[in-house]
Scaffold this motif. Structure first.
Motif, PDB file in Angstrom:
ATOM      1  N   THR A  45      38.592  37.473  34.603  1.00 38.94           N
ATOM      2  CA  THR A  45      39.755  37.347  35.814  1.00 38.94           C
ATOM      3  C   THR A  45      39.366  37.708  37.228  1.00 38.94           C
ATOM      4  N   VAL A  46      38.759  38.787  37.222  1.00 42.33           N
ATOM      5  CA  VAL A  46      38.316  39.639  38.378  1.00 42.33           C
ATOM      6  C   VAL A  46      37.145  38.728  39.052  1.00 42.33           C
ATOM      7  N   ALA A  47      36.250  38.236  38.297  1.00 43.59           N
ATOM      8  CA  ALA A  47      35.192  37.428  38.588  1.00 43.59           C
ATOM      9  C   ALA A  47      35.578  36.030  39.313  1.00 43.59           C
ATOM     10  N   LYS A  48      36.500  35.556  38.681  1.00 42.01           N
ATOM     11  CA  LYS A  48      37.109  34.305  39.026  1.00 42.01           C
ATOM     12  C   LYS A  48      37.804  34.474  40.365  1.00 42.01           C
ATOM     13  N   LEU A  49      38.581  35.614  40.605  1.00 40.92           N
ATOM     14  CA  LEU A  49      39.282  35.907  41.805  1.00 40.92           C
ATOM     15  C   LEU A  49      38.439  36.216  42.975  1.00 40.92           C
ATOM     16  N   ARG A  50      37.162  36.937  42.517  1.00 46.29           N
ATOM     17  CA  ARG A  50      36.299  37.338  43.518  1.00 46.29           C
ATOM     18  C   ARG A  50      35.239  36.104  44.047  1.00 46.29           C
ATOM     19  N   GLY A  51      35.059  35.224  43.115  1.00 48.84           N
ATOM     20  CA  GLY A  51      34.025  34.022  43.139  1.00 48.84           C
ATOM     21  C   GLY A  51      32.789  34.564  42.633  1.00 48.84           C
ATOM     22  N   TRP A  52      32.715  35.676  41.659  1.00 43.40           N
ATOM     23  CA  TRP A  52      31.544  36.039  41.343  1.00 43.40           C
ATOM     24  C   TRP A  52      31.196  35.120  39.942  1.00 43.40           C
ATOM     25  N   SER A  53      29.929  35.261  39.662  1.00 43.06           N
ATOM     26  CA  SER A  53      29.648  34.550  38.276  1.00 43.06           C
ATOM     27  C   SER A  53      29.183  35.556  37.388  1.00 43.06           C
ATOM     28  N   ASN A 113      37.060  41.155  32.824  1.00 43.87           N
ATOM     29  CA  ASN A 113      35.973  40.823  33.757  1.00 43.87           C
ATOM     30  C   ASN A 113      36.161  39.450  34.198  1.00 43.87           C
TER      31      ASN A 113
END
Length: 61
Positions: free
Chosen positions: A47-55, A45
């Motif tokens: 890693t995906v948040a960082k790649l997508r720019g999500w918090s 979660n």
């Protein structure tokens, strides 16, 4: 923990058990991933948040 294939009247479920997660594939084209280790799930979660720019929400104490 076992994973079995079950055939229903309208769709089939195919299940694969891997070292870190279980995958269920449905005939209509969707897949469900279930992580077996919560630490790996959290890392995924993050890693995906960082790649997508999500918090992600902050951890509660």
């Amino acid at each position: 923990m076992r994973c079995i294939s079950v055939r229903y009247e309208f769709y089939a479920i195919f299940c694969f058990l891997l070292p870190y997660f279980r995958i269920k594939a449905f005939k209509k084209g969707t897949m469900h991933f279930e992580f077996l280790d919560e630490d790996i799930w959290m890392k995924f979660n993050q890693t995906v948040a960082k790649l997508r720019g999500w918090s992600l929400p902050k951890k509660r104490k």
